[in-house]
Design a protein around this motif. Structure first.
Motif, PDB file in Angstrom:
ATOM      1  N   SER A 113      16.634  70.652 -31.527  1.00 16.30           N
ATOM      2  CA  SER A 113      16.771  71.077 -30.132  1.00 16.30           C
ATOM      3  C   SER A 113      17.476  72.427 -30.024  1.00 16.30           C
ATOM      4  O   SER A 113      17.061  73.292 -29.246  1.00 16.30           O
ATOM      5  CB  SER A 113      17.549  70.018 -29.336  1.00 16.30           C
ATOM      6  N   ILE A 114      18.529  72.604 -30.820  1.00 19.81           N
ATOM      7  CA  ILE A 114      19.234  73.893 -30.808  1.00 19.81           C
ATOM      8  C   ILE A 114      18.300  75.003 -31.248  1.00 19.81           C
ATOM      9  O   ILE A 114      18.225  76.065 -30.621  1.00 19.81           O
ATOM     10  CB  ILE A 114      20.478  73.831 -31.722  1.00 19.81           C
ATOM     11  N   GLN A 115      17.579  74.761 -32.337  1.00 18.51           N
ATOM     12  CA  GLN A 115      16.693  75.787 -32.901  1.00 18.51           C
ATOM     13  C   GLN A 115      15.552  76.142 -31.963  1.00 18.51           C
ATOM     14  O   GLN A 115      15.219  77.327 -31.803  1.00 18.51           O
ATOM     15  CB  GLN A 115      16.149  75.292 -34.237  1.00 18.51           C
ATOM     16  N   HIS A 116      14.947  75.165 -31.320  1.00 17.83           N
ATOM     17  CA  HIS A 116      13.745  75.403 -30.533  1.00 17.83           C
ATOM     18  C   HIS A 116      14.006  75.656 -29.049  1.00 17.83           C
ATOM     19  O   HIS A 116      13.194  76.309 -28.386  1.00 17.83           O
ATOM     20  CB  HIS A 116      12.781  74.220 -30.682  1.00 17.83           C
ATOM     21  N   PHE A 117      15.100  75.137 -28.511  1.00 16.00           N
ATOM     22  CA  PHE A 117      15.305  75.201 -27.068  1.00 16.00           C
ATOM     23  C   PHE A 117      16.548  75.985 -26.634  1.00 16.00           C
ATOM     24  O   PHE A 117      16.579  76.505 -25.513  1.00 16.00           O
ATOM     25  CB  PHE A 117      15.403  73.781 -26.480  1.00 16.00           C
TER      26      PHE A 117
END
Length: 224
Positions: A113-117
């Motif tokens: 989630s951190i990486q993509h959003f």
């Protein structure tokens, strides 16, 4: 409406929102000296619009995180990923230094989630803030470059285009400074131009052409 179609529509929300905000900002800038538009200018001040974009980017990241969780929790292989943890031995700085987060039950989901959003939203806000600080310093020493509110307008436009389109926005803004200056000199015999219209024109062009330019130049690798 199926879940897949709903998710496809959700992808268009940011583009629609940013176009609307940029159009409103353009109107607000165009009528900035008209007293009969005072109520409009009060409601849609550049600073208020800018912070609404900050709030939108963060809330949109929350929405995407929630939808990703809901999708993976729906069963199948997604459930496996949802319950995976990440070991601190993984050679990624954030995983190694915050192992107490990523070594938890939902460690992989948090990292995903951190990486993509969240990285893109955070970078978009951060580079816009750096640009705002630069404009404030520039305004302090070169006041003739700015009319009232144009520093905040530059901050707003940088937030609209986001990362990595920001790296297209900045040089394009300087290009429009030259174009607008030539036009004002030829049409109105004015030797100087402020940065308001170059910011707006650059933001519009960046929203339209940034994806193409990033792909052609290979800078699309900076997309997160």
């Amino acid at each position: 409406m199926t879940q897949e179609i709903m998710y496809e529509w959700i992808k268009f929300i940011p583009t629609t929102f940013f176009w609307i905000l940029l159009i409103i900002s353009t109107v607000a800038y165009f009528v900035r000296e008209k007293s009969n538009w005072s109520r409009f200018k009060q409601i849609f001040s550049f600073k208020r619009l800018a912070f609404s974009i900050v709030g939108f980017r963060l809330l949109y990241s929350v929405l995407l995180t929630f939808l990703q969780y809901k999708t993976w929790a729906g069963g199948g292989l997604g459930t496996f990923f949802l319950k995976q943890s990440l070991d601190k031995s993984i050679p990624i700085w954030i995983v190694h230094n915050f192992s107490w987060i990523f070594n938890s039950k939902h460690g992989y989901f948090i990292f995903y989630s951190i990486q993509h959003f969240w990285v893109s939203a955070t970078l978009s806000i951060f580079v816009a803030w750096l640009f705002y600080r630069f404009l404030m310093i520039l305004n302090r020493y070169k006041e003739r470059f700015f009319d009232e509110g144009e520093v905040e307008l530059g901050f707003l436009c940088a937030l609209v285009v986001g990362w990595p389109a920001f790296i297209i926005f900045v040089p394009m803004a300087f290009l429009f400074v030259v174009i607008v200056s030539i036009f004002r000199l030829a049409a109105f015999k004015e030797a100087y131009t402020t940065l308001g219209w170059p910011f707006i024109l650059s933001a519009f062009m960046t929203l339209i052409f940034a994806s193409t330019i990033l792909n052609i130049t290979g800078l699309s690798v900076l997309s997160i």
